[in-house]
Design an enzyme around this catalytic site. Structure first.
Site, PDB file in Angstrom:
ATOM      1  N   ARG A 195       0.543  -1.245  -0.062  1.00 40.99           N
ATOM      2  CA  ARG A 195       0.014   0.009   0.065  1.00 40.99           C
ATOM      3  C   ARG A 195       0.902   1.205   0.014  1.00 40.99           C
ATOM      4  O   ARG A 195       0.499   2.071   0.554  1.00 40.99           O
ATOM      5  CB  ARG A 195      -1.092  -0.031   1.184  1.00 40.99           C
ATOM      6  CG  ARG A 195      -2.056  -1.243   1.405  1.00 40.99           C
ATOM      7  CD  ARG A 195      -3.064  -1.081   0.066  1.00 40.99           C
ATOM      8  NE  ARG A 195      -3.984  -2.248   0.305  1.00 40.99           N
ATOM      9  CZ  ARG A 195      -3.605  -3.124  -0.148  1.00 40.99           C
ATOM     10  NH1 ARG A 195      -2.624  -3.292  -1.267  1.00 40.99           N
ATOM     11  NH2 ARG A 195      -4.616  -4.411  -0.119  1.00 40.99           N
ATOM     12  N   SER A 244     -10.508  -0.077   4.108  1.00 46.96           N
ATOM     13  CA  SER A 244      -9.655  -0.017   5.259  1.00 46.96           C
ATOM     14  C   SER A 244      -8.788   1.150   5.577  1.00 46.96           C
ATOM     15  O   SER A 244      -8.174   1.911   5.017  1.00 46.96           O
ATOM     16  CB  SER A 244      -8.651  -1.302   4.927  1.00 46.96           C
ATOM     17  OG  SER A 244      -9.203  -2.546   4.397  1.00 46.96           O
ATOM     18  N   GLU A 314      -3.834   3.602   6.776  1.00 45.79           N
ATOM     19  CA  GLU A 314      -3.810   3.400   5.289  1.00 45.79           C
ATOM     20  C   GLU A 314      -4.750   4.695   4.646  1.00 45.79           C
ATOM     21  O   GLU A 314      -3.988   4.708   3.623  1.00 45.79           O
ATOM     22  CB  GLU A 314      -4.369   2.078   4.993  1.00 45.79           C
ATOM     23  CG  GLU A 314      -4.533   1.832   3.377  1.00 45.79           C
ATOM     24  CD  GLU A 314      -5.122   0.461   3.131  1.00 45.79           C
ATOM     25  OE1 GLU A 314      -4.708  -0.478   4.013  1.00 45.79           O
ATOM     26  OE2 GLU A 314      -5.679   0.115   1.951  1.00 45.79           O
TER      27      GLU A 314
HETATM   28  C1  LIG Z   1     -15.826   0.289   0.209  1.00 43.90           C
HETATM   29  C2  LIG Z   1     -14.101   0.520  -0.129  1.00 43.90           C
HETATM   30  C3  LIG Z   1     -13.276  -0.671  -0.456  1.00 43.90           C
HETATM   31  C4  LIG Z   1     -11.837  -0.695  -0.760  1.00 43.90           C
HETATM   32  N1  LIG Z   1     -11.362  -1.961  -0.852  1.00 43.90           N
HETATM   33  C5  LIG Z   1      -9.975  -1.846  -1.167  1.00 43.90           C
HETATM   34  C6  LIG Z   1      -9.342  -2.936  -1.366  1.00 43.90           C
HETATM   35  O1  LIG Z   1      -9.858  -4.131  -1.740  1.00 43.90           O
HETATM   36  N2  LIG Z   1      -8.056  -2.766  -1.742  1.00 43.90           N
HETATM   37  C7  LIG Z   1      -7.201  -1.445  -1.754  1.00 43.90           C
HETATM   38  O2  LIG Z   1      -6.194  -1.621  -2.017  1.00 43.90           O
HETATM   39  N3  LIG Z   1      -7.973  -0.423  -1.374  1.00 43.90           N
HETATM   40  C8  LIG Z   1      -9.292  -0.651  -1.050  1.00 43.90           C
HETATM   41  N4  LIG Z   1     -10.056   0.634  -0.855  1.00 43.90           N
HETATM   42  C9  LIG Z   1      -9.308   1.917  -0.734  1.00 43.90           C
HETATM   43  C10 LIG Z   1      -9.159   2.540  -2.215  1.00 43.90           C
HETATM   44  O3  LIG Z   1     -10.359   2.537  -2.855  1.00 43.90           O
HETATM   45  C11 LIG Z   1      -7.998   2.538  -2.865  1.00 43.90           C
HETATM   46  O4  LIG Z   1      -6.933   3.001  -2.032  1.00 43.90           O
HETATM   47  C12 LIG Z   1      -7.913   3.224  -4.120  1.00 43.90           C
HETATM   48  O5  LIG Z   1      -6.658   3.058  -4.906  1.00 43.90           O
HETATM   49  C13 LIG Z   1      -7.895   4.780  -4.381  1.00 43.90           C
HETATM   50  O6  LIG Z   1      -8.040   5.540  -5.511  1.00 43.90           O
HETATM   51  P1  LIG Z   1      -9.011   6.867  -5.469  1.00 43.90           P
HETATM   52  O7  LIG Z   1      -9.146   7.043  -7.036  1.00 43.90           O
HETATM   53  O8  LIG Z   1     -10.289   6.730  -4.724  1.00 43.90           O
HETATM   54  O9  LIG Z   1      -7.792   7.709  -4.713  1.00 43.90           O
HETATM   55  P2  LIG Z   1      -8.018   8.606  -3.734  1.00 43.90           P
HETATM   56  O10 LIG Z   1      -8.646   8.248  -2.541  1.00 43.90           O
HETATM   57  O11 LIG Z   1      -8.631   9.918  -4.093  1.00 43.90           O
HETATM   58  O12 LIG Z   1      -6.496   9.137  -3.391  1.00 43.90           O
HETATM   59  C14 LIG Z   1      -5.604   8.043  -2.543  1.00 43.90           C
HETATM   60  C15 LIG Z   1      -4.269   8.366  -2.788  1.00 43.90           C
HETATM   61  O13 LIG Z   1      -3.697   8.295  -4.171  1.00 43.90           O
HETATM   62  C16 LIG Z   1      -3.409   9.515  -4.468  1.00 43.90           C
HETATM   63  N5  LIG Z   1      -3.842   9.717  -6.269  1.00 43.90           N
HETATM   64  C17 LIG Z   1      -4.977   9.682  -6.616  1.00 43.90           C
HETATM   65  N6  LIG Z   1      -4.908   9.914  -7.966  1.00 43.90           N
HETATM   66  C18 LIG Z   1      -3.392  10.056  -8.290  1.00 43.90           C
HETATM   67  C19 LIG Z   1      -2.901  10.594  -9.446  1.00 43.90           C
HETATM   68  N7  LIG Z   1      -3.389  10.512 -10.605  1.00 43.90           N
HETATM   69  N8  LIG Z   1      -1.681  10.544  -9.278  1.00 43.90           N
HETATM   70  C20 LIG Z   1      -0.856  10.622  -8.026  1.00 43.90           C
HETATM   71  N9  LIG Z   1      -1.571  10.258  -6.990  1.00 43.90           N
HETATM   72  C21 LIG Z   1      -3.070  10.023  -6.979  1.00 43.90           C
HETATM   73  C22 LIG Z   1      -3.859  10.762  -3.601  1.00 43.90           C
HETATM   74  O14 LIG Z   1      -3.019  12.017  -3.652  1.00 43.90           O
HETATM   75  C23 LIG Z   1      -4.000  10.047  -2.366  1.00 43.90           C
HETATM   76  O15 LIG Z   1      -2.701   9.851  -1.716  1.00 43.90           O
HETATM   77  C24 LIG Z   1     -11.380   0.482  -0.676  1.00 43.90           C
HETATM   78  C25 LIG Z   1     -12.201   1.680  -0.313  1.00 43.90           C
HETATM   79  C26 LIG Z   1     -13.609   1.619  -0.134  1.00 43.90           C
HETATM   80  C27 LIG Z   1     -14.205   2.709   0.158  1.00 43.90           C
END
Ligand SMILES: Cc1cc2nc3c(=O)[nH]c(=O)nc-3n(C[C@H](O)[C@H](O)[C@H](O)COP(=O)(O)OP(=O)(O)OC[C@H]3O[C@@H](n4cnc5c(N)ncnc54)[C@H](O)[C@@H]3O)c2cc1C
Length: 321
Positions: A195, A244, A314
């Protein structure tokens, strides 16, 4: 530049924080910008938790060249924060000073290439990449089915599920640095651990290339359906949550430590530790970002007292209290 004032007439949901408007000054430095640059934009509705204050300025670039031009001209002292679909984020109540970048149109193409590869812009939701791979008979990307973020977030978080992480399938990623330089990062350059991505926080990823292996579309579809069912049974996927909350410490499951510390269902204000999956925090409605973060910190303290293990967040927390 970063001073914000609270507007006493407005509720937190109406973004009571108002930052100084830096947009006219920025536009004078960056006259040929094509994307939208807006002052004091609410961020709560761009996140799963639905909490937090505004961005001092929100920039939505038209494409990678527009983003690079913006970064090259943006005065060095202005902080930059990038967000994706906000599924791993708490935006703090005081909002985010500086510029928040959110990618959309211009970063949302997905294409299947020879060699069982899928190329995707970083605004593409993970599920769309999983689906494109499935339809093309490419196995190995179905883990993305259950992660509700976009590809930029998967690259930054090394998102993973069911034993596969982004690092296992990524060939390379493109990104723009704080000075406007465009780079291609090979998988080994990403500095991936659990992560975590080791590249500087201000790199904005713009595109990813994944490689899978030959697979049967029907079998991959069945696997994706199983993932959907498992998620709905074990996680509060329809709630206002951030997934998480804490990383699993080596040799432990975070949820078990939280359960053992008696935190299942525990509340601070309108924020609650999920009864269904106690490594998930939930906004029951009307929680502030401070409620959610304080709840998380209380859980960390109780787990430390109970088991001696220090949980590491996380969920990313951005902005000021
Ligand atoms: C119901 C639920 C279930 C989930 N299950 C999982 C799972 O099974 N496994 C898992 O790994 N995660 C899980 N997550 C967490 C989340 O979905 C992941 O971490 C996902 O990859 C975040 O993507 P996002 O686009 O929402 O990023 P955001 O939440 O908007 O940002 C997360 C991070 O990524 C960075 N970021 C976003 N876009 C960019 C970009 N273009 N360039 C550089 N940095 C960027 C942001 O600055 C921040 O640091 C879950 C979340 C929820 C709500």
């Amino acid at each position: 530049m970063q001073t914000a004032v609270r507007d006493p007439e407005k509720t937190p949901r109406e973004h009571s924080i108002v930052f100084a408007d830096i947009v006219p000054d920025l536009k004078s430095h960056i006259p040929e910008l094509r994307g939208r640059l807006l002052a004091n934009q609410p961020l709560a509705d761009l996140t799963w938790f639905r909490v937090g204050g505004p961005a001092q300025a929100l920039f939505m670039p038209e494409g990678e060249d527009d983003l690079a031009y913006f970064m090259a001209r943006l005065p060095h002292e202005v902080p930059v924060t990038v967000i994706g679909l906000g599924s791993n984020l708490i935006v703090r109540d005081g909002g985010v000073p500086g510029v928040v970048i959110r990618l959309g149109r211009g970063f949302n193409e997905v294409a299947v290439e020879d060699g069982h590869r899928v190329r995707a812009g970083t605004a593409v939701p993970d599920v769309k990449v999983a689906r494109a791979a499935q339809e093309a008979g490419i196995a190995g990307l179905s883990f993305l089915r259950g992660i509700p973020g976009a590809i930029g977030g998967a690259l930054r978080m090394n998102g993973g599920a069911y034993g596969t992480e982004t690092k296992d399938t990524l060939v390379e990623a493109r990104g723009v640095d704080r000075k406007g330089g465009i780079h291609v990062f090979a998988n080994a350059d990403m500095g991936y651990t659990y992560r975590h991505c080791g590249l500087p926080d201000d790199i904005v990823f713009t595109q990813a290339l994944f490689r899978g292996s030959p697979g049967d579309p029907a079998a991959i579809a069945a696997e994706m359906n199983k993932i959907t069912e498992a998620r709905e049974a074990t996680q509060p996927v329809k709630s206002r949550t951030g997934g998480s909350t804490f990383k699993n410490p080596v040799g432990h499951k975070a949820w078990q430590l939280i359960d053992a510390a008696g935190c299942r269902g525990f509340k601070v204000g309108n924020a609650q530790v999920s009864e269904l999956h106690c490594n998930f925090l939930i906004n029951l409605g009307g929680a502030s970002a401070a409620d959610i973060e304080n709840l998380g910190e209380t859980v960390r303290r109780r787990v430390k007292e109970n088991s001696g293990v220090e949980l590491e967040w996380e969920i990313e927390r951005i902005g000021v209290t």
